[in-house]
Design a protein around this motif. Structure first.
Motif, PDB file in Angstrom:
ATOM      1  N   LEU A  49      44.161  28.192  45.551  1.00  0.00           N
ATOM      2  CA  LEU A  49      43.029  27.877  44.676  1.00  0.00           C
ATOM      3  C   LEU A  49      42.014  29.008  44.646  1.00  0.00           C
ATOM      4  CD1 LEU A  49      42.480  24.104  45.511  1.00  0.00           C
ATOM      5  CD2 LEU A  49      43.474  25.090  43.442  1.00  0.00           C
ATOM      6  N   PHE A  50      41.740  29.590  45.797  1.00  0.00           N
ATOM      7  CA  PHE A  50      40.814  30.708  45.877  1.00  0.00           C
ATOM      8  C   PHE A  50      41.327  31.890  45.052  1.00  0.00           C
ATOM      9  CE2 PHE A  50      39.460  34.576  48.208  1.00  0.00           C
ATOM     10  CZ  PHE A  50      38.118  34.532  47.873  1.00  0.00           C
ATOM     11  N   SER A  51      42.605  32.180  45.174  1.00  0.00           N
ATOM     12  CA  SER A  51      43.201  33.288  44.419  1.00  0.00           C
ATOM     13  C   SER A  51      43.156  33.017  42.919  1.00  0.00           C
ATOM     14  CB  SER A  51      44.644  33.516  44.859  1.00  0.00           C
ATOM     15  OG  SER A  51      44.692  33.902  46.208  1.00  0.00           O
ATOM     16  N   LEU A  52      43.464  31.792  42.518  1.00  0.00           N
ATOM     17  CA  LEU A  52      43.430  31.445  41.094  1.00  0.00           C
ATOM     18  C   LEU A  52      42.015  31.547  40.519  1.00  0.00           C
ATOM     19  CD1 LEU A  52      45.892  28.425  40.910  1.00  0.00           C
ATOM     20  CD2 LEU A  52      46.189  30.691  39.901  1.00  0.00           C
ATOM     21  N   MET A  53      41.026  31.099  41.285  1.00  0.00           N
ATOM     22  CA  MET A  53      39.636  31.213  40.824  1.00  0.00           C
ATOM     23  C   MET A  53      39.293  32.671  40.564  1.00  0.00           C
ATOM     24  SD  MET A  53      37.551  28.432  43.172  1.00  0.00           S
ATOM     25  CE  MET A  53      36.677  29.754  43.908  1.00  0.00           C
ATOM     26  N   GLY A  54      39.695  33.543  41.469  1.00  0.00           N
ATOM     27  CA  GLY A  54      39.411  34.964  41.313  1.00  0.00           C
ATOM     28  C   GLY A  54      40.126  35.579  40.130  1.00  0.00           C
ATOM     29  N   VAL A  55      41.374  35.181  39.927  1.00  0.00           N
ATOM     30  CA  VAL A  55      42.152  35.708  38.808  1.00  0.00           C
ATOM     31  C   VAL A  55      41.535  35.294  37.475  1.00  0.00           C
ATOM     32  CG1 VAL A  55      44.369  35.512  37.626  1.00  0.00           C
ATOM     33  CG2 VAL A  55      44.305  35.924  40.078  1.00  0.00           C
ATOM     34  N   PHE A  56      41.140  34.032  37.359  1.00  0.00           N
ATOM     35  CA  PHE A  56      40.520  33.575  36.114  1.00  0.00           C
ATOM     36  C   PHE A  56      39.156  34.224  35.885  1.00  0.00           C
ATOM     37  CE2 PHE A  56      43.573  29.987  36.332  1.00  0.00           C
ATOM     38  CZ  PHE A  56      44.132  30.176  35.075  1.00  0.00           C
ATOM     39  N   ALA A  57      38.405  34.443  36.942  1.00  0.00           N
ATOM     40  CA  ALA A  57      37.112  35.118  36.801  1.00  0.00           C
ATOM     41  C   ALA A  57      37.320  36.548  36.304  1.00  0.00           C
ATOM     42  CB  ALA A  57      36.364  35.120  38.123  1.00  0.00           C
ATOM     43  N   GLN A  58      38.317  37.236  36.851  1.00  0.00           N
ATOM     44  CA  GLN A  58      38.609  38.602  36.405  1.00  0.00           C
ATOM     45  C   GLN A  58      39.072  38.602  34.949  1.00  0.00           C
ATOM     46  OE1 GLN A  58      38.172  41.572  38.134  1.00  0.00           O
ATOM     47  NE2 GLN A  58      38.504  42.389  36.097  1.00  0.00           N
ATOM     48  N   PHE A  59      39.905  37.643  34.577  1.00  0.00           N
ATOM     49  CA  PHE A  59      40.376  37.521  33.203  1.00  0.00           C
ATOM     50  C   PHE A  59      39.201  37.331  32.245  1.00  0.00           C
ATOM     51  CE2 PHE A  59      41.841  34.601  29.787  1.00  0.00           C
ATOM     52  CZ  PHE A  59      42.657  35.495  29.105  1.00  0.00           C
ATOM     53  N   GLU A  60      38.261  36.468  32.621  1.00  0.00           N
ATOM     54  CA  GLU A  60      37.091  36.219  31.783  1.00  0.00           C
ATOM     55  C   GLU A  60      36.249  37.493  31.633  1.00  0.00           C
ATOM     56  OE1 GLU A  60      33.603  32.866  31.319  1.00  0.00           O
ATOM     57  OE2 GLU A  60      34.425  33.243  33.314  1.00  0.00           O
ATOM     58  N   ARG A  61      36.048  38.223  32.732  1.00  0.00           N
ATOM     59  CA  ARG A  61      35.294  39.481  32.644  1.00  0.00           C
ATOM     60  C   ARG A  61      35.983  40.486  31.739  1.00  0.00           C
ATOM     61  NH1 ARG A  61      34.415  38.430  38.213  1.00  0.00           N
ATOM     62  NH2 ARG A  61      36.193  39.741  38.755  1.00  0.00           N
ATOM     63  N   ASP A  62      37.309  40.559  31.833  1.00  0.00           N
ATOM     64  CA  ASP A  62      38.057  41.481  30.978  1.00  0.00           C
ATOM     65  C   ASP A  62      37.948  41.094  29.507  1.00  0.00           C
ATOM     66  OD1 ASP A  62      38.798  42.908  33.222  1.00  0.00           O
ATOM     67  OD2 ASP A  62      40.815  42.028  33.332  1.00  0.00           O
ATOM     68  N   LEU A  63      38.016  39.791  29.218  1.00  0.00           N
ATOM     69  CA  LEU A  63      37.867  39.336  27.833  1.00  0.00           C
ATOM     70  C   LEU A  63      36.488  39.681  27.285  1.00  0.00           C
ATOM     71  CD1 LEU A  63      39.467  35.789  27.622  1.00  0.00           C
ATOM     72  CD2 LEU A  63      40.223  37.870  26.479  1.00  0.00           C
ATOM     73  N   ILE A  64      35.458  39.457  28.066  1.00  0.00           N
ATOM     74  CA  ILE A  64      34.095  39.774  27.624  1.00  0.00           C
ATOM     75  C   ILE A  64      33.970  41.261  27.340  1.00  0.00           C
ATOM     76  CG2 ILE A  64      31.689  39.881  28.397  1.00  0.00           C
ATOM     77  CD1 ILE A  64      32.260  37.184  29.863  1.00  0.00           C
ATOM     78  N   ARG A  65      34.541  42.080  28.210  1.00  0.00           N
ATOM     79  CA  ARG A  65      34.500  43.521  28.014  1.00  0.00           C
ATOM     80  C   ARG A  65      35.205  43.914  26.699  1.00  0.00           C
ATOM     81  NH1 ARG A  65      37.021  45.207  32.538  1.00  0.00           N
ATOM     82  NH2 ARG A  65      35.107  44.908  33.694  1.00  0.00           N
ATOM     83  N   GLU A  66      36.369  43.309  26.436  1.00  0.00           N
ATOM     84  CA  GLU A  66      37.095  43.589  25.194  1.00  0.00           C
ATOM     85  C   GLU A  66      36.294  43.142  23.979  1.00  0.00           C
ATOM     86  OE1 GLU A  66      41.030  41.940  25.198  1.00  0.00           O
ATOM     87  OE2 GLU A  66      41.580  42.999  27.038  1.00  0.00           O
ATOM     88  N   TRP A  67      35.687  41.959  24.059  1.00  0.00           N
ATOM     89  CA  TRP A  67      34.906  41.444  22.937  1.00  0.00           C
ATOM     90  C   TRP A  67      33.718  42.337  22.642  1.00  0.00           C
ATOM     91  CZ3 TRP A  67      34.812  35.772  24.995  1.00  0.00           C
ATOM     92  CH2 TRP A  67      36.055  35.185  24.766  1.00  0.00           C
ATOM     93  N   ARG A  68      33.071  42.801  23.686  1.00  0.00           N
ATOM     94  CA  ARG A  68      31.933  43.699  23.472  1.00  0.00           C
ATOM     95  C   ARG A  68      32.386  44.989  22.815  1.00  0.00           C
ATOM     96  NH1 ARG A  68      28.655  43.109  29.110  1.00  0.00           N
ATOM     97  NH2 ARG A  68      27.671  41.123  28.637  1.00  0.00           N
ATOM     98  N   PHE A  69      33.521  45.511  23.255  1.00  0.00           N
ATOM     99  CA  PHE A  69      34.054  46.735  22.671  1.00  0.00           C
ATOM    100  C   PHE A  69      34.378  46.540  21.193  1.00  0.00           C
ATOM    101  CE2 PHE A  69      37.679  49.500  21.637  1.00  0.00           C
ATOM    102  CZ  PHE A  69      37.084  50.739  21.877  1.00  0.00           C
ATOM    103  N   GLU A  70      34.890  45.362  20.853  1.00  0.00           N
ATOM    104  CA  GLU A  70      35.240  45.063  19.470  1.00  0.00           C
ATOM    105  C   GLU A  70      34.051  44.566  18.652  1.00  0.00           C
ATOM    106  OE1 GLU A  70      38.390  42.240  19.818  1.00  0.00           O
ATOM    107  OE2 GLU A  70      39.776  43.687  20.699  1.00  0.00           O
ATOM    108  N   GLY A  71      32.920  44.341  19.302  1.00  0.00           N
ATOM    109  CA  GLY A  71      31.722  43.880  18.606  1.00  0.00           C
ATOM    110  C   GLY A  71      31.736  42.387  18.331  1.00  0.00           C
ATOM    111  N   ILE A  72      32.556  41.637  19.055  1.00  0.00           N
ATOM    112  CA  ILE A  72      32.661  40.199  18.824  1.00  0.00           C
ATOM    113  C   ILE A  72      31.612  39.436  19.615  1.00  0.00           C
ATOM    114  CG2 ILE A  72      34.141  38.159  19.122  1.00  0.00           C
ATOM    115  CD1 ILE A  72      36.539  39.996  18.621  1.00  0.00           C
ATOM    116  N   GLY A  73      31.369  39.826  20.876  1.00  0.00           N
ATOM    117  CA  GLY A  73      30.517  39.018  21.740  1.00  0.00           C
ATOM    118  C   GLY A  73      29.154  39.518  21.923  1.00  0.00           C
TER     119      GLY A  73
END
Length: 63
Positions: free
Chosen positions: A39-63
């Protein structure tokens, strides 16, 4: 993710319990079982995924 795991490992090795309030999960020194580790590992993986998505959205001008 590795930084989070390293930090929790350091804290628990010094006798500190780490409590995640929202998830109702406590990692205590010497008491990590397979489910808590998963569970601890999954929480970390999803948090990293969310940070990566936000970074991509900002780069694309979406977020």
């Amino acid at each position: 993710m590795l930084n989070l795991q390293h930090l929790v490992r350091q804290l628990t090795s010094k006798g500190v319990a780490v409590k995640f309030i929202k998830e109702s999960m406590v990692l205590r020194p010497g008491e990590q079982d397979a489910i808590s580790t998963l569970l601890f590992s999954l929480m970390g993986v999803f948090a990293q995924f969310e940070r990566d998505l936000i970074r991509e959205w900002r780069f694309e001008g979406i977020g």
